[in-house]
Each structure stands twice: as structure tokens, then as C-alpha cells.
Design an enzyme around this catalytic site. Structure first.
Site, PDB file in Angstrom:
ATOM      1  N   GLU A  11      -8.395   1.952  -4.804  1.00  0.00           N
ATOM      2  CA  GLU A  11      -9.484   1.687  -3.847  1.00  0.00           C
ATOM      3  C   GLU A  11     -10.205   2.981  -3.473  1.00  0.00           C
ATOM      4  OE1 GLU A  11      -8.593  -0.831  -0.488  1.00  0.00           O
ATOM      5  OE2 GLU A  11     -10.480  -0.341   0.493  1.00  0.00           O
ATOM      6  N   GLU A  29       0.844  -1.210   0.000  1.00  0.00           N
ATOM      7  CA  GLU A  29       0.000   0.000   0.000  1.00  0.00           C
ATOM      8  C   GLU A  29       0.875   1.254   0.000  1.00  0.00           C
ATOM      9  OE1 GLU A  29      -2.881   0.189   3.167  1.00  0.00           O
ATOM     10  OE2 GLU A  29      -3.738  -1.762   2.657  1.00  0.00           O
TER      11      GLU A  29
END
Ligand code: KIV
Length: 297
Positions: free
Chosen positions: A195, A128
């Protein structure tokens, strides 16, 4: 992805590889990704024909019962990723690097990513973050580890972001997200999860990147889509993001089965002869004899 691959009955199909995923974007074929955390569900995901299994750190929320993904450890991930790779080999298998496993030093990232490949049978890892992880991604790729990037809502930063909120809503924030995505592509990432970002931002990112975008809450224009297995199957009621589509409602089915077991046991219907092991009459008689008092004198 070659002709043998993509949808249909999975087990006899060819292994999905990183080049297959890149080729899918070039050919305009949509990519599917689903999370899994154990052998039983990995087998079912493989049988569905889905391209990629992500052993997500969503493990922390949907399996381990934490409120966020932050407490998940590398040992948790390796244990569950190993279970997944023992259940499915055809899909590309991606292990999610948990919070704290790659931020402190590049050597941590290399060591922990190697654990996914060596101990857990993963094909690639996911990391991430945007510009701040670019050099980590470059080091992983330079050392032979395939990396999926992940920008937008990055749940490991949930406290900093103030909750599970849509990201890149302003032009400026969206431009930064796309610049980060391009830098991650330049560092060698083979794909990138977007996302919880507005659909037009995901569309622009998808047009500008040559690696595939895999959306979750990012609209229909991404090159692929991912969802969390427990959301798809209706197995996790605590938190339902707007973008999560429930394709089955297994919760009530599971409860009904368990209620019937409970009632059968309480009322003596289970186990029946079909589910019990018999014994030869002669052996039973000899056993019973052995308990009879012996005659003395
Ligand atoms: O951990 C996870 O399941 C993920 C997906 C939501 C992309 O990162």
C-alpha cells in the site's frame, strides 16, 4: 485460477481458492480484489467476477464513521464479515485482523483468526506489518489459517507514520520493505498487499517474491490490485486518496432517489395502489359495521 474462473458472470463459476491465487501469479494473470462490508454489496462484487473480497478494517472509516481504522473491534469485523459471506461464496473471502487483535500474543492472533473462519465464513485473514508480525504469520499458517500480509502504508499505524503517507521512498526504506515482504513469504503468507509505495519499489518486490503482490497505490506492476469499494463507487466523500479511482459517482444518484421519495410522500403520491394491500369489500364493510353504534331497546 482454473479456466472457469476470472471475469464474467460469477455465480455459476468455481470458488476461488488460495492455490488459485498463487497459480494466477505463475500464469501471469492479474488478480482483482475489492472490499465489501455487507451482504448487498458482497452480492454485487461477486456478480462482477472479482476474484477476492476483502472485508477490510477500512470498515471503520467508510461504514462506521471513525477517522481511522484503529477503533475497529474484532466483534465489528466478525459481524460484517458474516454479512459478506452470506452474500458471496465464489470469491476468496479475506477478513482483515483489526488493530489490537493480533499484536499482544500469538494466542490472541490464533483465537481471533479462528473467529473469522468459524463465525464469519472467511477463507483467510489479513495482517498488517513487516518483520514484527512474521512469527505471528508463521503461527497462523502452521495452524492451518491462510494469511495475506500487508506492508507499506499500514493504516493501523497511522499515528506513528504521521498520516496516510507514501512509504518506502528512500532506497534504504524500500530495501527494508522488500526484506520484510520476503520474510513474510518465508513465514507462509500466500499473498501480500503493498500500500502506498513508489511504483518501482512495488515492481522490484513483485519480481523477487513468488507470492502475488496486490497493490493499492503501488503502480501497475503488482500481480493484482485492490481498492476500497466506497472510493470506487463515489460513496465516500470525506477522504479521497490519490490512488483511488472513482468508477461511478453513486452519491448524487442516491440523493436524487431519496429526494424523489421525500417529495412523493409529502405530496401524497406514495404509496400508490401498486404499493398498497387491498381488502375484500365484504371484509371492509364488516369492519366498518363493527364501528357503527348498536341500536338499544
Ligand atoms: O482495510 C482495507 O480496506 C485494506 C485495503 C485498503 C487493502 O486494508
Amino acid at each position: 485460477m482454473d479456466a472457469q474462473y476470472g471475469g464474467g458472470t460469477a455465480p455459476q463459476q468455481a470458488k476461488v481458492t488460495v492455490p488459485d491465487v498463487l497459480a494466477a501469479k505463475r500464469a501471469g494473470r492479474k488478480i482483482t480484489m475489492m472490499t465489501a462490508y455487507d451482504t448487498a454489496f458482497a452480492r454485487l462484487v461477486e456478480a462482477s467476477g472479482i476474484d477476492i473480497i476483502l472485508v477490510g478494517d477500512s470498515l471503520g472509516m467508510v461504514v462506521l464513521g471513525y477517522p481511522t481504522t484503529v477503533p475497529v473491534t474484532m466483534d465489528d469485523m466478525v459481524r460484517h464479515a458474516g454479512a459478506v459471506s452470506r452474500g458471496a461464496r465464489r470469491p476468496l473471502l479475506v477478513g482483515d485482523m483489526p488493530f489490537g487483535s493480533y499484536q499482544a500474543a500469538t494466542s490472541d492472533a490464533l483465537h481471533n483468526a479462528a473467529r473469522f473462519l468459524k463465525e464469519a465464513g472467511m477463507d483467510a485473514v489479513k495482517v498488517e506489518g513487516g518483520h514484527e508480525v512474521v512469527e505471528t504469520v508463521r503461527a497462523l499458517v502452521d495452524n492451518g489459517i491462510a494469511v495475506m500480509a500487508h506492508v507499506g502504508l499500514t493504516p493501523q499505524r497511522v499515528a506513528q507514520l504521521g498520516g496516510f503517507k507514501v512509504q518506502a521512498k528512500t532506497g534504504r526504506a524500500a530495501r527494508k520493505l522488500i526484506d520484510d515482504a520476503l520474510a513474510l513469504e518465508d513465514a507462509g503468507a500466500f499473498s501480500i498487499v503493498l500500500e502506498s509505495v513508489p511504483a518501482p519499489v512495488a515492481r522490484l518486490a513483485t519480481e523477487r517474491l513468488s507470492i502475488p503482490t496486490i497493490g493499492i497505490g503501488a503502480g501497475v506492476d503488482c500481480d493484482g490490485q485492490v481498492l476500497v469499494l466506497h472510493d470506487v463507487l463515489g460513496l465516500f466523500g470525506d477522504f479521497k486518496p490519490k490512488f483511488a479511482k472513482r468508477y461511478a459517482d453513486l452519491g448524487p444518484i442516491v440523493i436524487d432517489a431519496l429526494k424523489r421519495f421525500d417529495a412523493d410522500v409529502r405530496e401524497g403520491r406514495f404509496p400508490d395502489a401498486e404499493h398498497s394491500f387491498p381488502m375484500k369489500d365484504t371484509e371492509r364493510q364488516s369492519l366498518e359495521e363493527s364501528f357503527k353504534p348498536r341500536k338499544t331497546g
